[in-house]
Design an enzyme around this catalytic site. Structure first.
Site, mmCIF file in Angstrom:
data_model
loop_
_atom_site.group_PDB
_atom_site.id
_atom_site.type_symbol
_atom_site.label_atom_id
_atom_site.label_comp_id
_atom_site.label_asym_id
_atom_site.label_seq_id
_atom_site.Cartn_x
_atom_site.Cartn_y
_atom_site.Cartn_z
ATOM 1 N N ASN A 1 0.811 -1.222 0.000
ATOM 2 C CA ASN A 1 0.000 0.000 0.000
ATOM 3 C C ASN A 1 0.846 1.275 0.000
ATOM 4 O O ASN A 1 0.323 2.345 -0.248
ATOM 5 C CB ASN A 1 -0.954 0.003 1.200
ATOM 6 N N CYS B 1 -1.929 5.003 7.808
ATOM 7 C CA CYS B 1 -2.247 4.329 9.060
ATOM 8 C C CYS B 1 -1.231 4.669 10.144
ATOM 9 O O CYS B 1 -1.478 4.473 11.315
ATOM 10 C CB CYS B 1 -2.292 2.824 8.851
HETATM 11 N N1 PMP Z 1 -4.555 -3.370 4.781
HETATM 12 C C1 PMP Z 1 -4.080 -2.430 3.955
HETATM 13 C C2 PMP Z 1 -3.080 -2.807 2.909
HETATM 14 C C3 PMP Z 1 -4.506 -1.089 4.085
HETATM 15 O O1 PMP Z 1 -4.012 -0.145 3.272
HETATM 16 C C4 PMP Z 1 -5.464 -0.775 5.084
HETATM 17 C C5 PMP Z 1 -5.942 0.643 5.249
HETATM 18 N N2 PMP Z 1 -6.712 1.080 4.153
HETATM 19 C C6 PMP Z 1 -5.934 -1.809 5.911
HETATM 20 C C7 PMP Z 1 -5.445 -3.085 5.736
HETATM 21 C C8 PMP Z 1 -6.930 -1.534 7.007
HETATM 22 O O2 PMP Z 1 -8.178 -1.290 6.471
HETATM 23 P P1 PMP Z 1 -9.401 -0.789 7.396
HETATM 24 O O3 PMP Z 1 -8.980 0.567 7.880
HETATM 25 O O4 PMP Z 1 -10.557 -0.795 6.467
HETATM 26 O O5 PMP Z 1 -9.579 -1.725 8.503
#
Ligand code: PMP
Length: 385
Positions: A150, A324
């Protein structure tokens, strides 16, 4: 006019998706567990959405579990599988560049009697089968490798990893959040046993995700209650969001090819022109095996944060890395795993294109970037020509 180039961290909900959701807040408000007509209409859309999502990734509808997001899907896959299969072994393999949720779940499992190996990646962020083979042993029950990264956009050799795991009877989980909607995914062909997805990354609402679990795989529930989702994920289903994700997937199925073509043009032009216009600038991630919408640069002598703030003044939204964890001052674990020094990792900039970008957005960033880099370098005591 503002320019948004941070689609990896958040996407707007497509207005067509909002339309599809609205009836489920109002007239179709039923609970699918109820047996009256209101309940039936909720059940209908729940099962239709399950079928659509299954078709999208080459799965069967019974293999789709709705969750509250990709974080929960990752928790369910790793913890649910590890607990269910702990008699077979207690060893799990991930890569050094997994999403922060996978890293933190792995640490949780380590505190609870499991052992975890973290395999290194090459300078472009690719996992190799050789490194994987070095780490698996007779206690290994699961491998979890993200479909694509990501941050740097590197795509993993998923089919090869799937084949490797299948031969050894090791379960293969992949977090596909960064790849979904940009790369075709076929869980059966690619030998993927568990796959995490998120609705927002398909221009659906936040707070909804999916875990695909192959019918040959057994996992424990991690959310226990009234027994929804065949006992695997209790709690009243988020029907409006589930109706939204169905529509989001239908749109992606129709438009992905054109979108990918458009993003690839933006990405390739941006990479080409930035690398030409800015001295001592480098591309992070793989030059070819990378997501069509991702460009990730590194600039000598510059803090990514000051770059980002300079863009903010011009109403251009970009990122320094993973949303994140971008409010911490720690450099990205992914960039460090590529072998970059801390100061190199800090000088990074991530651009991710999405559905509402136009040709002019590439012009906008290209107009600003070289001058901003030059100004910041002139101010930097560390940078020498
Ligand atoms: N895995 C990846 C690769 C992410 O980029 C993200 C955040 N978009 C997540 C997991 C977590 O997703 P969520 O915030 O919907 O729980």
């Amino acid at each position: 006019m503002s320019v948004y180039l941070d689609y990896q961290s958040s996407k707007p909900v497509d207005p067509r998706v909002v339309e599809a959701m609205l009836p489920y807040f109002r007239e179709n408000f039923g609970n699918p567990s109820a047996l009256h007509r209101e309940g039936d209409s909720a059940t209908e859309v729940l099962e239709a959405s399950r079928r659509t999502i299954a078709r999208f990734i080459g799965a069967n509808p019974e293999e789709i579990i709705f969750t509250s997001g990709a974080t929960e899907a990752n928790n369910h896959a790793l913890i649910g599988y590890a607990l269910r299969n702990k008699d077979k072994g207690n060893h799990i393999v991930i890569s050094e560049i997994e999403h922060i949720s996978i890293h933190n779940i792995a640490k949780y499992l380590e505190r609870n009697g499991f052992t975890v190996s973290r395999i290194p990646v090459d300078q472009y962020g690719r996992v190799s089968i050789e490194k994987l083979a070095e780490r698996v042993n007779e206690r290994t029950v699961m491998v979890s490798i993200g479909y694509a990264n990501n941050e740097i956009g590197t795509i993993q050799p998923v089919s090869e990893i799937g084949q490797f795991c299948r031969k050894r009877n090791i379960a293969f989980h992949s977090d596909a959040v960064a790849a979904q909607g940009l790369l075709p995914i076929d869980v059966k062909k690619e030998n993927i046993d568990m796959l995490s997805m998120s609705s927002n990354d398909l221009y659906g609402p936040k707070g909804l995700g999916v875990l695909y679990v192959a019918d040959t795989i057994r996992v424990n529930p991690i959310i226990i209650g009234g027994g929804q989702e065949r006992g695997l994920r209790s709690g009243t289903e988020n029907i409006a969001a589930i109706a939204g994700m169905k529509r989001a997937v239908e749109i992606v199925e129709q438009e992905m090819e054109d979108e990918v073509r458009r993003f690839t043009q933006y990405r390739d032009r941006l990479i080409r022109e930035v690398l030409t216009a800015v001295p001592r600038c480098y591309l992070n991630g793989h030059p070819v095996m990378r997501l069509p919408n991702n460009a990730h640069f590194r600039f000598d002598g510059i803090e990514g944060e000051s770059l980002l703030l300079s863009f903010k003044e011009q109403s251009i939204a970009v990122s320094t890395g993973s949303a994140c964890s971008s409010r911490t001052l720690e450099p990205s674990h992914t960039l460090i795993a590529l072998g970059l020094l801390h100061e190199e990792a800090h000088g990074s900039l991530e651009v991710t294109f999405g559905r509402y970008n136009k040709d002019g957005d590439v012009d906008a960033i290209l107009q600003v970037l070289p001058a901003v880099v030059q100004r910041l370098r002139q101010m930097s005591p560390l940078y020498k020509e």
